[in-house]
Design an enzyme around this catalytic site. Structure first.
Site, PDB file in Angstrom:
ATOM      1  N   PHE A 168       8.499  -8.221   3.785  1.00  0.00           N
ATOM      2  CA  PHE A 168       7.827  -8.409   2.507  1.00  0.00           C
ATOM      3  C   PHE A 168       8.908  -8.662   1.455  1.00  0.00           C
ATOM      4  O   PHE A 168       9.851  -7.883   1.324  1.00  0.00           O
ATOM      5  CB  PHE A 168       6.997  -7.170   2.146  1.00  0.00           C
ATOM      6  CG  PHE A 168       6.162  -7.381   0.920  1.00  0.00           C
ATOM      7  CD1 PHE A 168       4.957  -8.044   0.996  1.00  0.00           C
ATOM      8  CD2 PHE A 168       6.597  -6.940  -0.315  1.00  0.00           C
ATOM      9  CE1 PHE A 168       4.186  -8.264  -0.134  1.00  0.00           C
ATOM     10  CE2 PHE A 168       5.839  -7.152  -1.457  1.00  0.00           C
ATOM     11  CZ  PHE A 168       4.625  -7.812  -1.363  1.00  0.00           C
ATOM     12  N   ASP A 206      11.382   1.173   5.414  1.00  0.00           N
ATOM     13  CA  ASP A 206      10.222   0.970   4.541  1.00  0.00           C
ATOM     14  C   ASP A 206       8.983   1.284   5.380  1.00  0.00           C
ATOM     15  O   ASP A 206       8.752   0.663   6.431  1.00  0.00           O
ATOM     16  CB  ASP A 206      10.224  -0.497   4.066  1.00  0.00           C
ATOM     17  CG  ASP A 206       9.057  -0.822   3.128  1.00  0.00           C
ATOM     18  OD1 ASP A 206       8.010  -0.153   3.225  1.00  0.00           O
ATOM     19  OD2 ASP A 206       9.193  -1.766   2.329  1.00  0.00           O
ATOM     20  N   TYR A 235      -0.670   3.412  -1.962  1.00  0.00           N
ATOM     21  CA  TYR A 235      -1.935   2.734  -2.334  1.00  0.00           C
ATOM     22  C   TYR A 235      -2.593   1.990  -1.177  1.00  0.00           C
ATOM     23  O   TYR A 235      -3.689   1.464  -1.336  1.00  0.00           O
ATOM     24  CB  TYR A 235      -1.734   1.792  -3.534  1.00  0.00           C
ATOM     25  CG  TYR A 235      -0.568   0.824  -3.431  1.00  0.00           C
ATOM     26  CD1 TYR A 235      -0.583  -0.257  -2.571  1.00  0.00           C
ATOM     27  CD2 TYR A 235       0.571   1.010  -4.229  1.00  0.00           C
ATOM     28  CE1 TYR A 235       0.476  -1.130  -2.491  1.00  0.00           C
ATOM     29  CE2 TYR A 235       1.646   0.141  -4.160  1.00  0.00           C
ATOM     30  CZ  TYR A 235       1.594  -0.927  -3.291  1.00  0.00           C
ATOM     31  OH  TYR A 235       2.662  -1.787  -3.215  1.00  0.00           O
ATOM     32  N   LYS A 236      -1.915   1.930  -0.011  1.00  0.00           N
ATOM     33  CA  LYS A 236      -2.527   1.224   1.128  1.00  0.00           C
ATOM     34  C   LYS A 236      -3.323   2.230   1.956  1.00  0.00           C
ATOM     35  O   LYS A 236      -4.402   2.652   1.550  1.00  0.00           O
ATOM     36  CB  LYS A 236      -1.454   0.543   1.967  1.00  0.00           C
ATOM     37  CG  LYS A 236      -0.645  -0.510   1.211  1.00  0.00           C
ATOM     38  CD  LYS A 236       0.383  -1.142   2.140  1.00  0.00           C
ATOM     39  CE  LYS A 236       1.401  -2.000   1.424  1.00  0.00           C
ATOM     40  NZ  LYS A 236       0.852  -3.192   0.793  1.00  0.00           N
ATOM     41  N   ARG A 259      -5.385 -12.050   7.400  1.00  0.00           N
ATOM     42  CA  ARG A 259      -4.917 -10.699   7.728  1.00  0.00           C
ATOM     43  C   ARG A 259      -6.053  -9.693   7.544  1.00  0.00           C
ATOM     44  O   ARG A 259      -6.730  -9.688   6.515  1.00  0.00           O
ATOM     45  CB  ARG A 259      -3.759 -10.391   6.777  1.00  0.00           C
ATOM     46  CG  ARG A 259      -2.923  -9.220   7.150  1.00  0.00           C
ATOM     47  CD  ARG A 259      -1.748  -9.105   6.198  1.00  0.00           C
ATOM     48  NE  ARG A 259      -2.162  -8.709   4.861  1.00  0.00           N
ATOM     49  CZ  ARG A 259      -1.434  -7.957   4.035  1.00  0.00           C
ATOM     50  NH1 ARG A 259      -0.256  -7.528   4.408  1.00  0.00           N
ATOM     51  NH2 ARG A 259      -1.866  -7.644   2.832  1.00  0.00           N
TER      52      ARG A 259
HETATM   53  C1  LIG Z   1       6.793  -3.757   3.210  1.00  0.00           C
HETATM   54  C2  LIG Z   1       6.436  -3.701   1.754  1.00  0.00           C
HETATM   55  N1  LIG Z   1       7.322  -3.195   0.872  1.00  0.00           N
HETATM   56  C3  LIG Z   1       7.022  -3.137  -0.445  1.00  0.00           C
HETATM   57  C4  LIG Z   1       5.809  -3.566  -0.932  1.00  0.00           C
HETATM   58  C5  LIG Z   1       5.436  -3.506  -2.371  1.00  0.00           C
HETATM   59  O1  LIG Z   1       6.339  -2.909  -3.219  1.00  0.00           O
HETATM   60  P1  LIG Z   1       5.882  -2.406  -4.660  1.00  0.00           P
HETATM   61  O2  LIG Z   1       4.958  -1.234  -4.427  1.00  0.00           O
HETATM   62  O3  LIG Z   1       7.154  -2.051  -5.331  1.00  0.00           O
HETATM   63  O4  LIG Z   1       5.156  -3.519  -5.334  1.00  0.00           O
HETATM   64  C6  LIG Z   1       4.861  -4.077  -0.042  1.00  0.00           C
HETATM   65  C7  LIG Z   1       3.556  -4.543  -0.544  1.00  0.00           C
HETATM   66  O5  LIG Z   1       2.656  -4.903   0.147  1.00  0.00           O
HETATM   67  C8  LIG Z   1       5.192  -4.155   1.326  1.00  0.00           C
HETATM   68  O6  LIG Z   1       4.320  -4.661   2.206  1.00  0.00           O
END
Ligand SMILES: Cc1ncc(COP(=O)(O)O)c(C=O)c1O
Length: 413
Positions: free
Chosen positions: A127, A198, A223-224, A372
């Site tokens: 991402f 991550d 939030y997911k 997706r």
């Molecule tokens: C792997 C990954 N890292 C980071 C993020 C998003 O980062 P942030 O919460 O800082 O917008 C996402 C968003 O979908 C993601 O899939």
């Protein structure tokens, strides 16, 4: 393979030990929500909690709430709860800031632990915010720091004695492919480097055991799959052995060893508070806790089992029932290697997703052509999967995706 029927799916729902959790979520009438990997559904209790914070804690108790309502400790309280979901110990996680900001903090701290090394290994297909944040950091640091991009099959060769940090996402955002955290972390550390993971698409989706894998740092969002609400604060894990060992560069007063001493100079806390920077969004934190609390009552092994069954069912049904329509599976077929999502590529992926949304089946689209679908075991059932595929069958048979309204790109896809 036998044809799967809707009655088979109904029967699986009847036997599902997690089925009762569905009643705890506000699922809009008639909607099949397959996007919990992007923004989780609101737990019903979130509204009452938000009202309590606004009316009582803020509205009436005001500043007293920092002590009385536990606001000051909320990042740590929530962190200890998330720790239980990701194989960390109490005192190793805080909930704070955004994922990207936490990544910046984690990598900066990690780099300080291996002075003299300058290479950060990352997957280019990750991402993009992770890459963007580290590109900014490299630019800021100067002095020969560089990113070495490597995809899964190139990682082994890329992790050598020059590497300072290996920063990877365990579950890939587009395909849902799971990396071997244990083996990669072991190789990273054998090379004398620090691991940063991550967990955005892992936390709440599969069993994560950071300490069993001896991970150094990790970050992720709430939030997911954790259903914390739009833009709810992210989390950061720092293994106990690294706490206080290097400076976290966003040196705000919340990370000070004694914040209420109001000293002139920064002195870092030597515990997980070191990862905090400043005053936190209490409303968002309080609401996020509601989603996290639901998870703590569920068995992660059951969640993973159902997630694999739901994603497997979706793959089987799409392939059985939409066989002639050129859907190409992007996600791993092996359930062990798959997160809680399934992606299919299709030339008309964007319009097909829009047509599905038009029928109340919510998935999303990731360029250039991935459709997706996320499967959150706490509120998605087997019959939902069957019904979603039935809609897809009808959309393809009637070429419904050709309609003009499904072919306009919106800002958020
Ligand atoms: C792997 C990954 N890292 C980071 C993020 C998003 O980062 P942030 O919460 O800082 O917008 C996402 C968003 O979908 C993601 O899939």
């Amino acid at each position: 393979m036998n044809q799967i029927t809707r009655a088979d799916c109904e029967s699986l729902d009847w036997q599902d030990p997690l089925a009762h959790f569905r009643a705890e979520f506000s699922i809009p009438e008639g909607m099949i929500y397959l996007d919990g990997n992007s923004l989780g559904i609101k737990p019903k209790a979130a509204l009452a909690r938000a009202r309590e914070v606004v009316e009582q804690e803020w509205g009436t108790d005001l500043i007293m709430s920092w002590n009385k309502a536990g606001w000051w400790d909320l990042p740590l309280t929530l962190g200890d709860k998330i720790a239980r979901l990701i194989g960390a110990d109490a005192g190793e996680v805080v909930v704070t800031d955004s994922t990207g900001i936490n990544l910046y903090k984690a990598i900066s701290t990690a780099l300080a632990l291996v002075p003299g090394r300058r290479v950060i290994v990352m997957e280019g297909s990750n991402f993009p915010t992770d890459n963007y944040m580290v590109q900014g950091l490299v630019e800021q640091l100067g002095g020969g720091y560089e990113i070495r991009f490597a995809e899964e099959d190139e990682l082994e060769a890329a992790i050598d004695g020059d590497v300072a940090v290996v920063c990877l996402t365990q579950v890939q955002y587009k395909s849902g492919r799971v990396l071997n955290m244990s083996a990669i972390t072991a190789q990273t550390q054998a090379a004398g480097a620090i691991s940063v993971w991550d967990l955005c698409h892992s936390a709440g989706a599969l069993e994560v055991d950071l300490n069993a894998c001896r991970v150094d740092f990790a970050i992720g969002c709430t939030y997911k799959y954790l259903n914390g609400g739009p833009g709810s604060p992210a989390f950061i894990f720092a293994a106990k052995r690294h706490q206080g060992a290097a400076l976290q560069p966003l040196t705000g007063w919340w990370g000070h060893a004694d914040p209420f001493a109001f000293e002139r100079d920064y002195r870092p806390a030597s515990n997980i508070r070191q990862m905090l920077s400043g005053t936190q969004p209490i409303l968002s934190l309080a609401v996020a806790e509601v989603g996290i609390d639901v998870f703590l009552r569920a068995d992660m092994a059951e969640i993973r089992k159902k997630s694999q069954a739901l994603t497997g069912l979706f793959i089987d049904l799409v392939e059985q029932r939409c066989g002639g329509h050129n859907f190409h599976l992007v996600s791993p077929r092996d359930a062990q290697r798959r997160g809680s999502q399934v992606s299919f590529d299709h030339e008309q992926g964007y319009a097909i997703v829009q047509a599905l949304i038009g029928r109340g089946v919510i998935g999303d689209f990731r360029a250039p052509q991935s459709m997706r679908f996320g499967f959150t075991p706490l509120y998605v059932g087997y019959t939902d999967v069957w019904d979603a595929v039935q809609h897809l069958v009808e959309i393809m048979a009637g070429q419904e995706w050709r309609r003009e309204e499904f072919n306009h790109r919106a800002a958020v896809t």
